[in-house]
Write a protein that holds these residues in place. Structure first.
Motif, PDB file in Angstrom:
ATOM      1  N   TRP A   1      -5.640   0.333  -7.663  1.00 44.37           N
ATOM      2  CA  TRP A   1      -4.544   0.861  -6.644  1.00 44.37           C
ATOM      3  C   TRP A   1      -5.036   0.227  -5.358  1.00 44.37           C
ATOM      4  O   TRP A   1      -6.035   0.151  -5.221  1.00 44.37           O
ATOM      5  CB  TRP A   1      -4.722   2.466  -6.633  1.00 44.37           C
ATOM      6  N   ALA A   2      -3.801   0.255  -4.343  1.00 41.51           N
ATOM      7  CA  ALA A   2      -3.946  -0.211  -3.230  1.00 41.51           C
ATOM      8  C   ALA A   2      -2.868   0.119  -2.426  1.00 41.51           C
ATOM      9  O   ALA A   2      -1.755   0.482  -2.780  1.00 41.51           O
ATOM     10  CB  ALA A   2      -4.131  -2.103  -2.867  1.00 41.51           C
ATOM     11  N   GLN A   3      -3.295   0.458  -1.125  1.00 34.11           N
ATOM     12  CA  GLN A   3      -2.258   1.197  -0.055  1.00 34.11           C
ATOM     13  C   GLN A   3      -2.750   0.632   1.497  1.00 34.11           C
ATOM     14  O   GLN A   3      -3.907   0.631   1.754  1.00 34.11           O
ATOM     15  CB  GLN A   3      -2.126   2.687  -0.181  1.00 34.11           C
ATOM     16  N   ALA A   4      -1.661   0.323   1.955  1.00 37.52           N
ATOM     17  CA  ALA A   4      -1.843  -0.384   3.426  1.00 37.52           C
ATOM     18  C   ALA A   4      -2.238   0.994   4.569  1.00 37.52           C
ATOM     19  O   ALA A   4      -1.034   1.577   4.643  1.00 37.52           O
ATOM     20  CB  ALA A   4      -0.726  -1.164   4.033  1.00 37.52           C
ATOM     21  N   CYS A   5      -3.088   1.348   4.947  1.00 42.03           N
ATOM     22  CA  CYS A   5      -3.268   2.526   5.917  1.00 42.03           C
ATOM     23  C   CYS A   5      -2.577   1.916   7.110  1.00 42.03           C
ATOM     24  O   CYS A   5      -2.706   1.093   7.649  1.00 42.03           O
ATOM     25  CB  CYS A   5      -4.877   2.619   6.078  1.00 42.03           C
ATOM     26  N   CYS A   6      -1.675   3.038   7.310  1.00 47.20           N
ATOM     27  CA  CYS A   6      -0.660   3.099   8.615  1.00 47.20           C
ATOM     28  C   CYS A   6       0.390   1.857   8.367  1.00 47.20           C
ATOM     29  O   CYS A   6       1.065   1.661   9.162  1.00 47.20           O
ATOM     30  CB  CYS A   6      -1.390   2.990   9.734  1.00 47.20           C
ATOM     31  N   GLY A   7       0.353   1.721   7.359  1.00 48.59           N
ATOM     32  CA  GLY A   7       1.658   0.696   7.092  1.00 48.59           C
ATOM     33  C   GLY A   7       1.010  -0.716   7.465  1.00 48.59           C
ATOM     34  O   GLY A   7       1.905  -1.528   7.642  1.00 48.59           O
ATOM     35  N   ALA A   8      -0.279  -1.059   7.450  1.00 51.10           N
ATOM     36  CA  ALA A   8      -0.816  -2.186   8.115  1.00 51.10           C
ATOM     37  C   ALA A   8      -0.299  -3.605   7.372  1.00 51.10           C
ATOM     38  O   ALA A   8      -0.689  -3.581   6.131  1.00 51.10           O
ATOM     39  CB  ALA A   8      -2.181  -2.106   8.324  1.00 51.10           C
ATOM     40  N   SER A   9       0.563  -4.150   7.921  1.00 49.41           N
ATOM     41  CA  SER A   9       1.101  -5.531   7.275  1.00 49.41           C
ATOM     42  C   SER A   9      -0.081  -6.488   6.888  1.00 49.41           C
ATOM     43  O   SER A   9      -0.185  -7.193   6.011  1.00 49.41           O
ATOM     44  CB  SER A   9       2.247  -6.146   8.149  1.00 49.41           C
ATOM     45  N   ARG A  10      -1.209  -6.370   7.781  1.00 51.55           N
ATOM     46  CA  ARG A  10      -2.281  -7.454   7.461  1.00 51.55           C
ATOM     47  C   ARG A  10      -3.089  -7.151   6.270  1.00 51.55           C
ATOM     48  O   ARG A  10      -3.402  -8.050   5.310  1.00 51.55           O
ATOM     49  CB  ARG A  10      -3.282  -7.555   8.733  1.00 51.55           C
ATOM     50  N   PHE A  11      -3.194  -5.819   5.940  1.00 49.14           N
ATOM     51  CA  PHE A  11      -4.034  -5.517   4.688  1.00 49.14           C
ATOM     52  C   PHE A  11      -3.035  -5.832   3.515  1.00 49.14           C
ATOM     53  O   PHE A  11      -3.240  -6.548   2.556  1.00 49.14           O
ATOM     54  CB  PHE A  11      -4.216  -4.250   4.761  1.00 49.14           C
ATOM     55  N   TYR A  12      -1.661  -5.205   3.742  1.00 49.19           N
ATOM     56  CA  TYR A  12      -0.856  -5.351   2.692  1.00 49.19           C
ATOM     57  C   TYR A  12      -0.632  -6.705   2.259  1.00 49.19           C
ATOM     58  O   TYR A  12      -0.756  -7.189   0.978  1.00 49.19           O
ATOM     59  CB  TYR A  12       0.501  -4.869   3.000  1.00 49.19           C
ATOM     60  N   LYS A  13      -0.191  -7.877   3.124  1.00 48.78           N
ATOM     61  CA  LYS A  13       0.103  -9.125   2.670  1.00 48.78           C
ATOM     62  C   LYS A  13      -1.295  -9.758   2.265  1.00 48.78           C
ATOM     63  O   LYS A  13      -1.076 -10.551   1.241  1.00 48.78           O
ATOM     64  CB  LYS A  13       0.487 -10.001   4.072  1.00 48.78           C
ATOM     65  N   SER A  14      -2.394  -9.718   2.665  1.00 45.05           N
ATOM     66  CA  SER A  14      -3.386 -10.232   2.190  1.00 45.05           C
ATOM     67  C   SER A  14      -4.076  -9.803   1.137  1.00 45.05           C
ATOM     68  O   SER A  14      -4.531 -10.481  -0.140  1.00 45.05           O
ATOM     69  CB  SER A  14      -4.803  -9.962   3.233  1.00 45.05           C
ATOM     70  N   PHE A  15      -3.878  -8.609   0.629  1.00 45.55           N
ATOM     71  CA  PHE A  15      -4.112  -7.844  -0.847  1.00 45.55           C
ATOM     72  C   PHE A  15      -3.168  -8.748  -1.890  1.00 45.55           C
ATOM     73  O   PHE A  15      -3.603  -8.933  -2.848  1.00 45.55           O
ATOM     74  CB  PHE A  15      -3.937  -6.428  -0.639  1.00 45.55           C
ATOM     75  N   VAL A  16      -1.790  -8.795  -1.235  1.00 42.62           N
ATOM     76  CA  VAL A  16      -0.975  -9.134  -2.396  1.00 42.62           C
ATOM     77  C   VAL A  16      -1.187 -10.672  -2.706  1.00 42.62           C
ATOM     78  O   VAL A  16      -1.197 -11.204  -4.036  1.00 42.62           O
ATOM     79  CB  VAL A  16       0.487  -9.282  -1.890  1.00 42.62           C
ATOM     80  N   GLU A  17      -1.975 -11.676  -1.650  1.00 37.84           N
ATOM     81  CA  GLU A  17      -2.200 -12.913  -1.799  1.00 37.84           C
ATOM     82  C   GLU A  17      -3.654 -12.966  -2.732  1.00 37.84           C
ATOM     83  O   GLU A  17      -3.708 -13.856  -3.594  1.00 37.84           O
ATOM     84  CB  GLU A  17      -2.487 -13.517  -0.658  1.00 37.84           C
TER      85      GLU A  17
END
Length: 507
Positions: free
Chosen positions: A172-188
């Motif tokens: 499971w993963a979730q971007a804390c505060c909707g942080a796009s840097r975490f989200y995009k990097s995790f997807v990659e």
């Protein structure tokens, strides 16, 4: 109705879980996640600090609480990234330091507590360093990643995470505060780990949105205020027909922790309902994950001089291979029940290549939307007009696949429509006599009186060229139950599958 639904699903979950052992946006400055809550004070009397008798071992004091055994761990928050701490400000203006991987510190602890109360199955949570983790999903079924900053893994960790998921684990993963840097990097990072798969937006009929609470909308927050209602935000990677990796680009962890002053976050109540559903889904599909980890492989017999029957499976843009050993099991059943010699190897078919005309039967199934290219649709049309046969079923009763198949078959045959196949048709008696069938528990729950095979087809020159079932058969061929699938019972699915092969051979 809702109470009955929850009771049935909770009972189903209990039996399935017995084998388990052990908005994209940037984070606003100084986003508060809150320090961990203070421990409750221990009410002890001063005199109790001394034992009443000089015994060789100090007994428990009379009012000292006995600690119950710890429940098995369900989920672990993973430490990752830089050793540098960040600075946050709580709701009272007090500064504190935290690691980026911590996110909302109480998120998974609150979630497992709430889920245990709702589902009646007690599990715990903890924080781990992957370097000290065995990699066995039976020890920890779910690994949880959260944060604001970009995340990356070395090659050894990527290999371990892939093996963990393939073995039945969940990420499971979730971007804390909707942080796009975490989200995009995790997807990659997941693209590197699962290069043969990709994230897909989970459709509204996905079991994770209905396996305890019915969720069709969630409330999105910004700065502590609800700003809009949106569709549930989960994306996933499929392993077979099990969604094994989940990610949310909006913050759901702060909702689990009960924090309301969030940015790009899901409202706490909605986040909690979504989290409980995620727990329920992963517990229910744990056994399937272990089953799919041991994929059955059948080898061709090169010494076989008799004619073989090879079944082709069409690859498409959706999740086209949800039952990796389903076709092999069906062909094995054909061999056991007829004199047919079959190749114990499925042939994957690319319609655009047009090299499948020698195959008597094609099969297409899956999850999600897909489409045929103009070239692929034309090749399939010529194949069917030349005497070939196509069988299709919506894996788990998936609505997106159902919509796509009905649309695409009209592209293949613009002037023809799928029509109900009557029980008098030869395909229901080509080997086994089929009059009534049993369905999976979810179909029985939704349609208690349904016991007839609901099949549709297209005939060409008096012969069935296309057979379609909106209820799943492939799961029945594979033999491992899917807890929330809409399909045929295993025995009847195999019987009809054998009839299908016999019909294709003799026509």
């Amino acid at each position: 109705m809702m109470t009955m639904r929850k009771t049935i699903l909770a009972a189903l979950l209990f039996f399935l879980c017995l084998p388990l052992t052990s908005i994209v946006g940037e984070e606003p400055p100084n986003a508060a996640h809150g320090p961990p809550p203070k421990a409750k004070p221990h009410r002890r009397k001063g005199g109790e600090s001394f034992p009443p008798l000089p015994l060789p071992a100090t007994p428990l004091r009379r009012t000292e609480k006995k600690r119950p055994p710890s429940p098995p761990t369900f989920i672990a928050k993973v430490k990752w990234g830089s050793p540098t701490k960040r600075i946050g400000v709580d709701e009272y203006g007090n500064k504190y330091t935290f690691w980026d991987w911590e996110g909302a510190r109480q998120d998974i602890f609150n979630l497992t507590r709430d889920a245990s109360r709702r589902l009646g199955v007690k599990y715990g949570a903890k924080v781990i360093d992957l370097r000290n983790f065995s990699g066995d999903p039976d020890d920890i079924p779910v690994l949880y990643f959260t944060g604001h900053m970009p995340i990356s893994f070395d090659e050894a960790t990527k290999k371990r995470l892939r093996e963990y998921v393939i073995s039945g684990g969940y990420i499971w993963a979730q971007a804390c505060c909707g942080a796009s840097r975490f989200y995009k990097s995790f997807v990659e990072q997941m693209k590197d780990i699962f290069s043969d798969r990709t994230f897909v937006k989970l459709p509204l009929d996905h079991p994770v949105y209905h396996c305890y609470y019915d969720i069709t909308k969630v409330r999105k927050m910004y700065g502590g205020k609800v700003v809009e209602e949106i569709a549930p935000p989960l994306e996933g990677i499929y392993i077979g027909c099990r969604t094994a990796v989940f990610i949310s680009k909006y913050d759901i962890g702060c909702g689990w922790a009960g924090l309301t002053n969030r940015y790009n976050a899901i409202y706490p109540t909605d986040a909690r309902y979504l989290g409980i559903n995620m727990v329920n889904y992963c517990l229910a599909y744990h056994k399937l994950g272990k089953f799919l980890a041991h994929k059955k492989v059948y080898f061709e017999n090169d010494q076989n001089e008799r004619a073989d029957f090879t079944m082709g499976q069409i690859a498409h843009a959706g999740v086209w291979d949800p039952n990796p050993s389903g076709v092999a099991n069906l062909l094995k059943a054909v061999l056991a029940n007829t004199s047919t010699e079959v190749k114990f190897k499925r042939q994957v078919v690319d319609l655009d290549r047009g090299d499948f005309f020698q195959l008597p039967l094609l099969y297409i199934t899956g999850h999600g939307h897909f489409s045929f290219s103009t070239r692929g649709a034309e090749a399939l049309r010529r194949y069917l007009l030349a005497g070939g046969m196509l069988f299709a079923d919506a894996c788990c009763g998936n609505l997106s696949f159902d919509e796509s198949f009905r649309r695409e078959i009209t592209k293949v045959f613009p002037g023809r429509k799928l029509q109900p196949i009557p029980l008098s048709h030869e395909i229901f008696r080509s080997l086994f006599q089929i009059r009534e069938i049993a369905y999976t528990p979810l179909v029985q729950f939704q349609n208690p009186d349904l016991n007839l095979p609901m099949l549709e087809g297209i005939e060409i020159n008096g012969k069935l060229a296309v057979v379609y079932s909106r209820y799943d058969l492939g799961n029945g061929w594979e033999g491992e139950p899917r807890p929330f699938a809409k399909g045929w019972d295993r025995v009847d699915a195999l019987k009809f599958g054998i009839n299908l092969v016999v019909y294709a051979q003799t026509h």
